[in-house]
Design a protein around this motif. Sequence first.
Motif, PDB file in Angstrom:
ATOM      1  N   VAL A  18       0.905  -1.336   0.056  1.00 37.11           N
ATOM      2  CA  VAL A  18      -0.212  -0.307   0.147  1.00 37.11           C
ATOM      3  C   VAL A  18       0.993   0.965   0.217  1.00 37.11           C
ATOM      4  O   VAL A  18       0.952   2.157  -0.870  1.00 37.11           O
ATOM      5  N   ALA A  19       2.101   1.115   0.914  1.00 34.99           N
ATOM      6  CA  ALA A  19       3.224   1.720   0.945  1.00 34.99           C
ATOM      7  C   ALA A  19       3.299   2.694  -0.137  1.00 34.99           C
ATOM      8  O   ALA A  19       3.768   4.183  -0.842  1.00 34.99           O
ATOM      9  N   ALA A  20       3.848   1.619  -0.865  1.00 33.68           N
ATOM     10  CA  ALA A  20       4.397   1.676  -2.035  1.00 33.68           C
ATOM     11  C   ALA A  20       3.542   2.065  -3.458  1.00 33.68           C
ATOM     12  O   ALA A  20       4.027   3.070  -4.199  1.00 33.68           O
ATOM     13  N   LYS A  21       2.331   1.197  -3.091  1.00 33.76           N
ATOM     14  CA  LYS A  21       1.278   2.426  -4.099  1.00 33.76           C
ATOM     15  C   LYS A  21       1.510   3.673  -4.135  1.00 33.76           C
ATOM     16  O   LYS A  21       1.699   4.076  -5.151  1.00 33.76           O
ATOM     17  N   ILE A  22       0.957   3.829  -3.038  1.00 29.39           N
ATOM     18  CA  ILE A  22       0.987   5.647  -3.092  1.00 29.39           C
ATOM     19  C   ILE A  22       1.916   5.995  -2.810  1.00 29.39           C
ATOM     20  O   ILE A  22       1.656   7.193  -3.132  1.00 29.39           O
ATOM     21  N   TYR A  23       3.133   5.980  -2.572  1.00 27.10           N
ATOM     22  CA  TYR A  23       4.730   6.704  -2.456  1.00 27.10           C
ATOM     23  C   TYR A  23       5.008   7.035  -4.320  1.00 27.10           C
ATOM     24  O   TYR A  23       5.467   7.751  -5.073  1.00 27.10           O
ATOM     25  N   GLY A  24       4.498   6.219  -5.144  1.00 25.53           N
ATOM     26  CA  GLY A  24       4.723   5.525  -6.585  1.00 25.53           C
ATOM     27  C   GLY A  24       3.719   6.774  -7.109  1.00 25.53           C
ATOM     28  O   GLY A  24       3.904   7.736  -8.181  1.00 25.53           O
ATOM     29  N   PHE A  25       1.930   7.020  -6.338  1.00 23.27           N
ATOM     30  CA  PHE A  25       1.150   7.920  -7.243  1.00 23.27           C
ATOM     31  C   PHE A  25       1.629   9.066  -7.019  1.00 23.27           C
ATOM     32  O   PHE A  25       1.785  10.087  -7.894  1.00 23.27           O
ATOM     33  N   PHE A  26       2.550   9.355  -5.474  1.00 19.06           N
ATOM     34  CA  PHE A  26       2.633  10.886  -5.473  1.00 19.06           C
ATOM     35  C   PHE A  26       4.144  11.281  -5.671  1.00 19.06           C
ATOM     36  O   PHE A  26       4.513  12.141  -6.538  1.00 19.06           O
ATOM     37  N   ALA A  27       5.160  10.101  -6.304  1.00 19.97           N
ATOM     38  CA  ALA A  27       5.990  10.253  -7.332  1.00 19.97           C
ATOM     39  C   ALA A  27       5.303  10.786  -8.834  1.00 19.97           C
ATOM     40  O   ALA A  27       6.488  11.397  -9.211  1.00 19.97           O
ATOM     41  N   GLY A  28       4.213  10.152  -9.052  1.00 18.65           N
ATOM     42  CA  GLY A  28       4.283  10.514 -10.214  1.00 18.65           C
ATOM     43  C   GLY A  28       3.762  12.022 -10.518  1.00 18.65           C
ATOM     44  O   GLY A  28       4.117  12.441 -11.658  1.00 18.65           O
ATOM     45  N   ILE A  29       3.664  12.645  -9.629  1.00 17.74           N
ATOM     46  CA  ILE A  29       2.845  14.021  -9.610  1.00 17.74           C
ATOM     47  C   ILE A  29       4.214  14.578  -9.614  1.00 17.74           C
ATOM     48  O   ILE A  29       3.916  15.954 -10.287  1.00 17.74           O
ATOM     49  N   TRP A  30       5.134  14.058  -8.858  1.00 18.58           N
ATOM     50  CA  TRP A  30       6.196  15.271  -8.523  1.00 18.58           C
ATOM     51  C   TRP A  30       7.188  14.985  -9.887  1.00 18.58           C
ATOM     52  O   TRP A  30       7.478  16.026 -10.283  1.00 18.58           O
ATOM     53  N   SER A  31       7.366  13.579 -10.179  1.00 23.09           N
ATOM     54  CA  SER A  31       8.063  14.296 -11.728  1.00 23.09           C
ATOM     55  C   SER A  31       6.827  14.755 -12.773  1.00 23.09           C
ATOM     56  O   SER A  31       7.900  15.490 -13.526  1.00 23.09           O
ATOM     57  N   GLY A  32       5.944  15.043 -12.888  1.00 28.69           N
ATOM     58  CA  GLY A  32       4.925  15.507 -13.665  1.00 28.69           C
ATOM     59  C   GLY A  32       5.213  17.280 -13.489  1.00 28.69           C
ATOM     60  O   GLY A  32       5.191  17.910 -14.792  1.00 28.69           O
ATOM     61  N   ILE A  33       4.860  18.025 -12.136  1.00 30.16           N
ATOM     62  CA  ILE A  33       5.073  18.489 -11.818  1.00 30.16           C
ATOM     63  C   ILE A  33       6.703  19.360 -11.859  1.00 30.16           C
ATOM     64  O   ILE A  33       6.642  20.341 -12.436  1.00 30.16           O
ATOM     65  N   LYS A  34       8.205  18.123 -11.587  1.00 30.74           N
ATOM     66  CA  LYS A  34       9.120  18.634 -12.549  1.00 30.74           C
ATOM     67  C   LYS A  34       8.915  18.409 -13.754  1.00 30.74           C
ATOM     68  O   LYS A  34       9.864  20.768 -14.327  1.00 30.74           O
ATOM     69  N   THR A  35       8.629  18.074 -14.789  1.00 32.66           N
ATOM     70  CA  THR A  35       8.042  17.983 -16.384  1.00 32.66           C
ATOM     71  C   THR A  35       7.785  19.624 -16.876  1.00 32.66           C
ATOM     72  O   THR A  35       8.322  19.944 -18.254  1.00 32.66           O
ATOM     73  N   CYS A  36       6.581  20.032 -16.064  1.00 36.85           N
ATOM     74  CA  CYS A  36       5.970  21.561 -16.141  1.00 36.85           C
ATOM     75  C   CYS A  36       6.984  22.486 -16.021  1.00 36.85           C
ATOM     76  O   CYS A  36       6.760  23.571 -16.879  1.00 36.85           O
ATOM     77  N   LEU A  37       7.809  22.187 -15.394  1.00 38.53           N
ATOM     78  CA  LEU A  37       8.534  23.335 -15.287  1.00 38.53           C
ATOM     79  C   LEU A  37       9.089  23.971 -15.703  1.00 38.53           C
ATOM     80  O   LEU A  37       9.806  24.981 -16.083  1.00 38.53           O
ATOM     81  N   CYS A  38       9.644  22.309 -16.626  1.00 39.09           N
ATOM     82  CA  CYS A  38      10.685  22.473 -17.975  1.00 39.09           C
ATOM     83  C   CYS A  38      10.278  22.778 -18.785  1.00 39.09           C
ATOM     84  O   CYS A  38      10.156  22.783 -20.199  1.00 39.09           O
ATOM     85  N   MET A  39       8.594  23.470 -18.991  1.00 42.86           N
ATOM     86  CA  MET A  39       7.933  23.548 -20.451  1.00 42.86           C
ATOM     87  C   MET A  39       8.477  24.888 -21.088  1.00 42.86           C
ATOM     88  O   MET A  39      10.142  25.949 -20.035  1.00 42.86           O
ATOM     89  N   GLU A  40       8.707  23.937 -22.606  1.00 48.90           N
ATOM     90  CA  GLU A  40       9.433  25.199 -23.241  1.00 48.90           C
ATOM     91  C   GLU A  40       9.332  27.056 -23.220  1.00 48.90           C
ATOM     92  O   GLU A  40       9.268  27.726 -23.802  1.00 48.90           O
ATOM     93  N   ARG A  41       7.443  26.729 -23.008  1.00 51.84           N
ATOM     94  CA  ARG A  41       6.790  28.248 -23.908  1.00 51.84           C
ATOM     95  C   ARG A  41       6.025  28.664 -22.821  1.00 51.84           C
ATOM     96  O   ARG A  41       4.995  28.536 -22.116  1.00 51.84           O
ATOM     97  N   LYS A  42       7.298  29.212 -21.841  1.00 54.53           N
ATOM     98  CA  LYS A  42       6.652  29.672 -20.051  1.00 54.53           C
ATOM     99  C   LYS A  42       6.313  31.355 -20.861  1.00 54.53           C
ATOM    100  O   LYS A  42       5.665  31.651 -19.884  1.00 54.53           O
ATOM    101  N   GLY A  43       7.344  31.693 -21.343  1.00 51.05           N
ATOM    102  CA  GLY A  43       6.086  33.175 -21.393  1.00 51.05           C
ATOM    103  C   GLY A  43       4.578  32.980 -22.324  1.00 51.05           C
ATOM    104  O   GLY A  43       4.130  33.992 -21.767  1.00 51.05           O
ATOM    105  N   LEU A  44       4.568  31.954 -22.810  1.00 53.23           N
ATOM    106  CA  LEU A  44       2.781  31.985 -23.597  1.00 53.23           C
ATOM    107  C   LEU A  44       2.395  32.012 -22.671  1.00 53.23           C
ATOM    108  O   LEU A  44       1.145  32.146 -22.312  1.00 53.23           O
TER     109      LEU A  44
END
Length: 332
Positions: A191-217
Amino acid sequence: MKPKVSKALKYILSLVFATVLVYFSFRGVDWGHFKVVLSQADWMWIGVSMALGITAYFVRALRWHILLKPFDSTLGIGRVFNGVNIGYITNFVFPRAGEFTRCAVVSKGKVTYDKALATVVLERSIDVLCLFLLTLALLLCKWNRFGTFFSEHIFSSLKSKFALGWIVFAVLVVFASAVYLLYNFKDKNVVAAKIYGFFAGIWSGIKTCLCMERKGLFLFYTVVIWALYWAMSYTTILALSSISPLFGASDALFLAIAASLGWLVPAPGGIGSFHFIVALALSSVYALSWQDGIIFATLSHESQSITMVLCGLLSMLSLIISKDRKEKVSEL
């Protein structure tokens, strides 16, 4: 407690909360005067306000599309726009559930649910920051006009009734403890592994979003969204000739901020909370009668609500038609 029972209980509590706010908001209203004022409203301006609302939804979809694009370049803007609209209509039934619903709408192929949720977390965080900065700018420029409302009805209320500082501290402690436990037990407990994996996926997604190419837009769309909210507030003011001479551009911004605070309260579709906060703002700052404040709040809330419901229903219909077409094609 079972998930279904918990969800039902939360919905019942939010509904009761909304009912109480509606009661206190509309208590003592002269319905005869209420109907007369609404009948004299300039509905052309209300139509303009609703059109601005639809434009704001589409610009919000364009902004969200920038965050989702790195995960799947083939994701169309139409599906993202449908997700935004369906999210809004969901909030009328289950408060705050709209953010999860719109993630489900766009979750397809490479855009997994946790990645979509990460983009929503980032997007909403930016909106909260914008609301804070706009409020701060308004108070710095117009403290003598608007400061009393925030100090007496917002800040002091939070400080005395909810001990805001201690609540924030407690939340941080609980959050840090949860992160520590999940990290240490992720390899020992399923259970802890699944919950950790879910939030780890969210954090990974946030880091990807922060590296977006069109920040100005992305920043440009953010400015446009809040400018449209401001314009929606001002055009609603213009619809009521009895109060429009009293208001300027800064007043429209103040009411847009007050309305945003009303939408943030976990009541279905902002019902009751929107009316109460906006009427309170009008009566406190402008010495308008509670009756006139409620009339403006009702006109503003109901026009926006109708827009949200119509857009949401059309988006749901669009998804149904699209699904039927794909099923027919697959059968051939």
